[in-house]
Design a protein around this motif. Structure first.
Motif, PDB file in Angstrom:
ATOM      1  N   MET A   1       0.852  -1.207   0.000  1.00  0.00           N
ATOM      2  CA  MET A   1       0.000   0.000   0.000  1.00  0.00           C
ATOM      3  C   MET A   1       0.882   1.249   0.000  1.00  0.00           C
ATOM      4  O   MET A   1       1.923   1.271   0.618  1.00  0.00           O
ATOM      5  N   ILE A   2       0.447   2.273  -0.667  1.00  0.00           N
ATOM      6  CA  ILE A   2       1.228   3.496  -0.732  1.00  0.00           C
ATOM      7  C   ILE A   2       1.040   4.315   0.531  1.00  0.00           C
ATOM      8  O   ILE A   2      -0.011   4.282   1.169  1.00  0.00           O
ATOM      9  N   GLY A   3       2.111   5.019   0.968  1.00  0.00           N
ATOM     10  CA  GLY A   3       1.979   5.892   2.112  1.00  0.00           C
ATOM     11  C   GLY A   3       1.459   7.245   1.689  1.00  0.00           C
ATOM     12  O   GLY A   3       0.885   7.403   0.629  1.00  0.00           O
ATOM     13  N   SER A   4       1.644   8.215   2.560  1.00  0.00           N
ATOM     14  CA  SER A   4       1.191   9.558   2.221  1.00  0.00           C
ATOM     15  C   SER A   4       1.982  10.095   1.044  1.00  0.00           C
ATOM     16  O   SER A   4       3.214  10.076   1.052  1.00  0.00           O
ATOM     17  N   PRO A   5       1.305  10.573  -0.016  1.00  0.00           N
ATOM     18  CA  PRO A   5       2.018  11.075  -1.193  1.00  0.00           C
ATOM     19  C   PRO A   5       2.725  12.385  -0.930  1.00  0.00           C
ATOM     20  O   PRO A   5       3.533  12.824  -1.738  1.00  0.00           O
ATOM     21  N   LEU A   6       2.415  13.036   0.179  1.00  0.00           N
ATOM     22  CA  LEU A   6       3.040  14.323   0.470  1.00  0.00           C
ATOM     23  C   LEU A   6       4.185  14.190   1.466  1.00  0.00           C
ATOM     24  O   LEU A   6       4.829  15.178   1.785  1.00  0.00           O
ATOM     25  N   ALA A   7       4.437  12.987   1.965  1.00  0.00           N
ATOM     26  CA  ALA A   7       5.534  12.770   2.907  1.00  0.00           C
ATOM     27  C   ALA A   7       6.308  11.528   2.470  1.00  0.00           C
ATOM     28  O   ALA A   7       5.933  10.409   2.796  1.00  0.00           O
ATOM     29  N   ILE A   8       7.375  11.740   1.709  1.00  0.00           N
ATOM     30  CA  ILE A   8       8.114  10.620   1.131  1.00  0.00           C
ATOM     31  C   ILE A   8       9.428  10.449   1.885  1.00  0.00           C
ATOM     32  O   ILE A   8      10.198  11.404   2.025  1.00  0.00           O
ATOM     33  N   GLU A   9       9.669   9.234   2.327  1.00  0.00           N
ATOM     34  CA  GLU A   9      10.917   8.927   3.009  1.00  0.00           C
ATOM     35  C   GLU A   9      11.983   8.553   1.975  1.00  0.00           C
ATOM     36  O   GLU A   9      11.700   7.782   1.050  1.00  0.00           O
ATOM     37  N   VAL A  17      22.237  14.196  -1.578  1.00  0.00           N
ATOM     38  CA  VAL A  17      20.913  14.225  -2.210  1.00  0.00           C
ATOM     39  C   VAL A  17      20.124  12.989  -1.812  1.00  0.00           C
ATOM     40  O   VAL A  17      20.555  11.856  -2.062  1.00  0.00           O
ATOM     41  N   PRO A  18      18.946  13.159  -1.162  1.00  0.00           N
ATOM     42  CA  PRO A  18      18.115  12.005  -0.826  1.00  0.00           C
ATOM     43  C   PRO A  18      17.396  11.464  -2.058  1.00  0.00           C
ATOM     44  O   PRO A  18      16.831  12.222  -2.841  1.00  0.00           O
ATOM     45  N   ILE A  19      17.446  10.151  -2.232  1.00  0.00           N
ATOM     46  CA  ILE A  19      16.787   9.502  -3.364  1.00  0.00           C
ATOM     47  C   ILE A  19      15.558   8.771  -2.847  1.00  0.00           C
ATOM     48  O   ILE A  19      15.660   7.894  -1.985  1.00  0.00           O
ATOM     49  N   THR A  20      14.381   9.121  -3.387  1.00  0.00           N
ATOM     50  CA  THR A  20      13.122   8.532  -2.940  1.00  0.00           C
ATOM     51  C   THR A  20      12.680   7.437  -3.905  1.00  0.00           C
ATOM     52  O   THR A  20      13.212   7.299  -5.012  1.00  0.00           O
ATOM     53  N   MET A  21      11.674   6.675  -3.476  1.00  0.00           N
ATOM     54  CA  MET A  21      11.152   5.602  -4.324  1.00  0.00           C
ATOM     55  C   MET A  21      10.598   6.114  -5.659  1.00  0.00           C
ATOM     56  O   MET A  21      10.846   5.505  -6.704  1.00  0.00           O
ATOM     57  N   PRO A  22       9.814   7.229  -5.693  1.00  0.00           N
ATOM     58  CA  PRO A  22       9.357   7.729  -6.999  1.00  0.00           C
ATOM     59  C   PRO A  22      10.504   8.048  -7.956  1.00  0.00           C
ATOM     60  O   PRO A  22      10.380   7.837  -9.159  1.00  0.00           O
ATOM     61  N   VAL A  23      11.626   8.551  -7.405  1.00  0.00           N
ATOM     62  CA  VAL A  23      12.774   8.842  -8.271  1.00  0.00           C
ATOM     63  C   VAL A  23      13.361   7.548  -8.823  1.00  0.00           C
ATOM     64  O   VAL A  23      13.688   7.454 -10.013  1.00  0.00           O
TER      65      VAL A  23
END
Length: 233
Positions: A1-9, A17-23
């Motif tokens: 399940m997806i978490g909050s789209p406005l708070a990405i870890e 540079v932090p790399i997130t899952m969407p990236v």
């Protein structure tokens, strides 16, 4: 399940540079598209195989849509419009892969896509009308309309962001909730519906991009007699 789209870890740090899952998913989609395009176009033949026929059908369909919507030569806009459509389509469909969050369900990705369209709108408007002519188009039909026209250009971009973000994010959340409550079998029809919804959202975004860029080009849109004589296969 997806978490909050406005708070990405962030998944990891690349230097500072932090790399997130969407990236990461976006990079994966880009690699797939570049690799697939290289493989499909490596050995083009006069008598095409099934893969080349499918590719030619896709390109012809995109060209036809550009020609009908923008009244312009599709060759100049094919890469942008086709790239947006195919990228968003695949990005939306990654929602069906367990553990993968579609990048279009996060507002940063949708904002970047809309910013590309906004920049293309300005570039094509200036190219077709000239810088002064493009600025004058904001004051049409009367000069005091210029502020409203400028606001309209900005709100168009925000509408593209909100439309894509809202539709994709809501679909992902609904499927995620059903998966957690009912297991795998019950949400399968909804997952099939999500495939259709993802395709429709990609098509709508591409059409909006064509409409906005076509409006920026205006009556100065270049057209080629040769391209008008082509018919989609």
């Amino acid at each position: 399940m997806i978490g909050s789209p406005l708070a990405i870890e962030p998944v990891f740090q690349l230097g500072s540079v932090p790399i997130t899952m969407p990236v990461l998913v976006t990079w994966g989609i880009i690699l797939v598209l570049v690799g697939g395009a290289a493989l499909l176009t490596r050995r083009l033949r006069i008598e095409p195989g099934k893969a080349q026929v499918a590719l030619e059908l896709l390109v012809s369909t995109i060209d036809s849509q550009i020609r009908d919507t923008m009244q312009a030569d599709p060759a100049r806009h094919r890469m942008l419009i086709g790239g947006l459509f195919v990228f968003i389509l695949i990005a939306n469909w990654t929602a069906l892969i367990p553990g993968v969050e579609p990048p279009t369900a996060h507002i940063e990705t949708d904002a970047a896509l809309a910013a590309i369209v906004f920049a293309a709108m300005i570039r094509e408007g200036v190219r077709a009308r000239g810088a002064l002519g493009y600025l004058k188009s904001f004051a049409e039909p009367v000069w005091f309309m210029a502020p409203l026209t400028l606001i309209e250009q900005i709100t168009r971009t925000f509408s593209m962001i909100v439309r894509l973000f809202g539709n994709v994010m809501s679909g992902v959340f609904v499927i995620g909730i059903l998966l957690s409550l009912a297991g795998l079998l019950v949400p399968i029809p909804l997952m099939a519906l999500d495939l259709l919804t993802g395709a429709v959202q990609a098509y709508i975004f591409a059409v909006l991009a064509m409409v906005f860029i076509g409006a920026a080009i205006g009556e100065s849109a270049p057209s080629s007699p040769d391209t008008h004589s082509q018919e989609p296969t």
